[in-house]
Design a protein around this motif. Structure first.
Motif, short mmCIF file in Angstrom:
data_model
loop_
_atom_site.label_atom_id
_atom_site.label_comp_id
_atom_site.label_asym_id
_atom_site.label_seq_id
_atom_site.Cartn_x
_atom_site.Cartn_y
_atom_site.Cartn_z
N MET A 1 0.82 -1.22 0.00
CA MET A 1 0.00 0.00 0.00
C MET A 1 0.85 1.27 0.00
O MET A 1 0.42 2.31 -0.52
N ILE A 2 2.03 1.21 0.58
CA ILE A 2 2.84 2.42 0.79
C ILE A 2 3.09 3.21 -0.51
O ILE A 2 2.89 4.43 -0.54
N PRO A 3 3.52 2.58 -1.62
CA PRO A 3 3.81 3.37 -2.82
C PRO A 3 2.61 4.15 -3.34
O PRO A 3 2.75 5.31 -3.75
N PHE A 4 1.43 3.53 -3.31
CA PHE A 4 0.25 4.20 -3.84
C PHE A 4 -0.20 5.35 -2.94
O PHE A 4 -0.61 6.41 -3.42
N ILE A 5 -0.10 5.15 -1.63
CA ILE A 5 -0.44 6.25 -0.70
C ILE A 5 0.56 7.38 -0.87
O ILE A 5 0.18 8.57 -0.88
N TYR A 6 1.82 7.03 -1.04
CA TYR A 6 2.88 8.02 -1.21
C TYR A 6 2.66 8.85 -2.47
O TYR A 6 2.75 10.08 -2.45
N ILE A 7 2.36 8.16 -3.56
CA ILE A 7 2.12 8.86 -4.83
C ILE A 7 0.91 9.78 -4.72
O ILE A 7 0.92 10.92 -5.21
N THR A 8 -0.15 9.30 -4.05
CA THR A 8 -1.35 10.13 -3.86
C THR A 8 -1.02 11.42 -3.12
O THR A 8 -1.42 12.51 -3.54
N GLY A 9 -0.28 11.30 -2.01
CA GLY A 9 0.09 12.48 -1.23
C GLY A 9 0.96 13.44 -2.01
O GLY A 9 0.76 14.67 -1.97
N MET A 10 1.94 12.91 -2.76
CA MET A 10 2.84 13.77 -3.53
C MET A 10 2.12 14.46 -4.68
O MET A 10 2.43 15.60 -5.02
#
Length: 355
Positions: A238-247
């Motif tokens: 999940m981390i990469p997708f949450i990270y991309i969303t925030g960025m």
């Protein structure tokens, strides 16, 4: 669909709070009617100086008019107060008399009216001190010889006292006090928007907790991959997708600020690491909720409920200063308040965040 509706509702609520806070920040100035006779040139001059003081002009504005109109508008409720200066006021002060200035004040002046009353009481105290000094000097001049006339003594001391009163503004440094701390209203709610979008992005990961995924987990356990390892794998996924969303939201804010020529958000290298930390915490948060809910669809419902409650009590919509101590303590149990502090540092270099 659920994600879009939830974000829409939260966005409308944030927009309403921004409107409300903008309205609260605008303090209606009290209208004060001031009647000064035409022959009182010095009194008018001093009054204009008093009107320019920060402590006065921040809460009221003087409207000069004759006594009849001042009393008429005061009685009609158009003025919060009326000040009537008698003819010969300044001269009488100079020669040692005590001419009264009549002040009309309502029984219930309201918040701004009460603030003006406090300023007025403070001003009267200064005036009483000045009068005492002038009268003492005049009494001394009557007893002993003086190099200047009585009128000149009164004028000289009166102007000296006025200078001291007006100079008091230089004793203080301006420091804005806001429920939002060091942030602007837009900056505050930009951070809130980033956190809310990341919080509701967890709805997209419910598929990993459906019944079919549970069957896969059972087979993995048979092959030696326990529940903790499976949870860790989901968190990492999940981390990469949450990270991309925030960025993405962050860079949208940067672009919007550039187009509007306003520093909605400031670029900082710290954002990359802080956003990654937020993503890790959100992934763990989603894993805990979905794991406790047991099923993906149930987890969506539970996630939405917890998000709405957590966001409401963590100060992302209503600043903590406007909420009760009990609500703030409950908000401390949720991760959103700490994430807002982290992003407040990352986006604006503000230690302590928005709370």
């Amino acid at each position: 669909m659920v994600l879009a509706v939830s974000l829409l509702l939260v966005s409308l609520l944030i927009a309403a709070m921004m409107k409300l806070l903008e309205k609260d920040n605008t303090l209606t100035l009290a209208r004060i009617g001031v009647s000064i006779p035409e022959d009182e040139a010095v009194t008018s001059y001093v009054t204009s100086f008093i009107e320019s003081m920060d402590s006065v002009k921040s809460i009221c504005r003087f409207e000069y008019m004759d006594e009849e109109n001042a009393l008429k508008e005061f009685n009609e409720g158009k003025l919060q107060a009326a000040v009537v200066i008698p003819s010969g006021f300044y001269h009488d002060v100079q020669v040692g008399l005590n001419p009264p200035a009549v002040i009309y004040f309502p029984e219930d002046p309201g918040l701004v009216g009460r603030m003006f009353k406090e300023v007025l009481v403070s001003g009267v105290s200064y005036l009483q001190t000045a009068e005492a000094g002038v009268y003492a000097a005049i009494d001394t001049a009557y007893t002993y010889e003086s190099a200047i006339s009585i009128a000149d003594i009164g004028q000289l001391l009166a102007l000296d006292y006025v200078s001291e009163v007006l100079a008091r503004d230089n004793m203080f440094e301006e420091a804005p006090v806001s429920a939002l701390g060091e942030m602007t209203l837009f900056s505050y709610y930009f951070i809130a928007a980033v956190i809310i979008i990341m919080a509701f992005s967890g709805i997209a990961y419910s598929f990993m907790y459906e019944r079919s995924s549970r069957t896969v987990d059972d087979k993995l356990r048979i092959n030696g991959i326990n529940r903790i390892t499976g949870a860790l794998a989901r968190v990492i996924a999940m981390i990469p997708f949450i990270y991309i969303t925030g960025m993405i939201v962050y860079f949208v804010g940067l672009y919007a600020g550039y187009r509007l020529e306003d520093d909605l958000v400031i670029y900082s290298n710290d954002v990359w690491l802080c956003m990654l930390l937020c993503s890790v915490l959100f992934a763990i948060y989603f894993e805990i909720i979905y794991d406790l809910a047991g099923r993906g669809k149930t987890g969506i419902f539970v996630l939405i409920i917890i998000n709405v409650i957590g966001i409401s009590i963590s100060g992302l919509i209503i600043p903590p200063s406007y909420m009760s101590d009990l609500t703030n303590k409950a908000g401390d149990l949720m991760p959103f308040k700490y994430l807002s502090k982290l992003l407040g540092y990352a986006f604006y270099g503000i230690k302590g965040g928005v709370s």
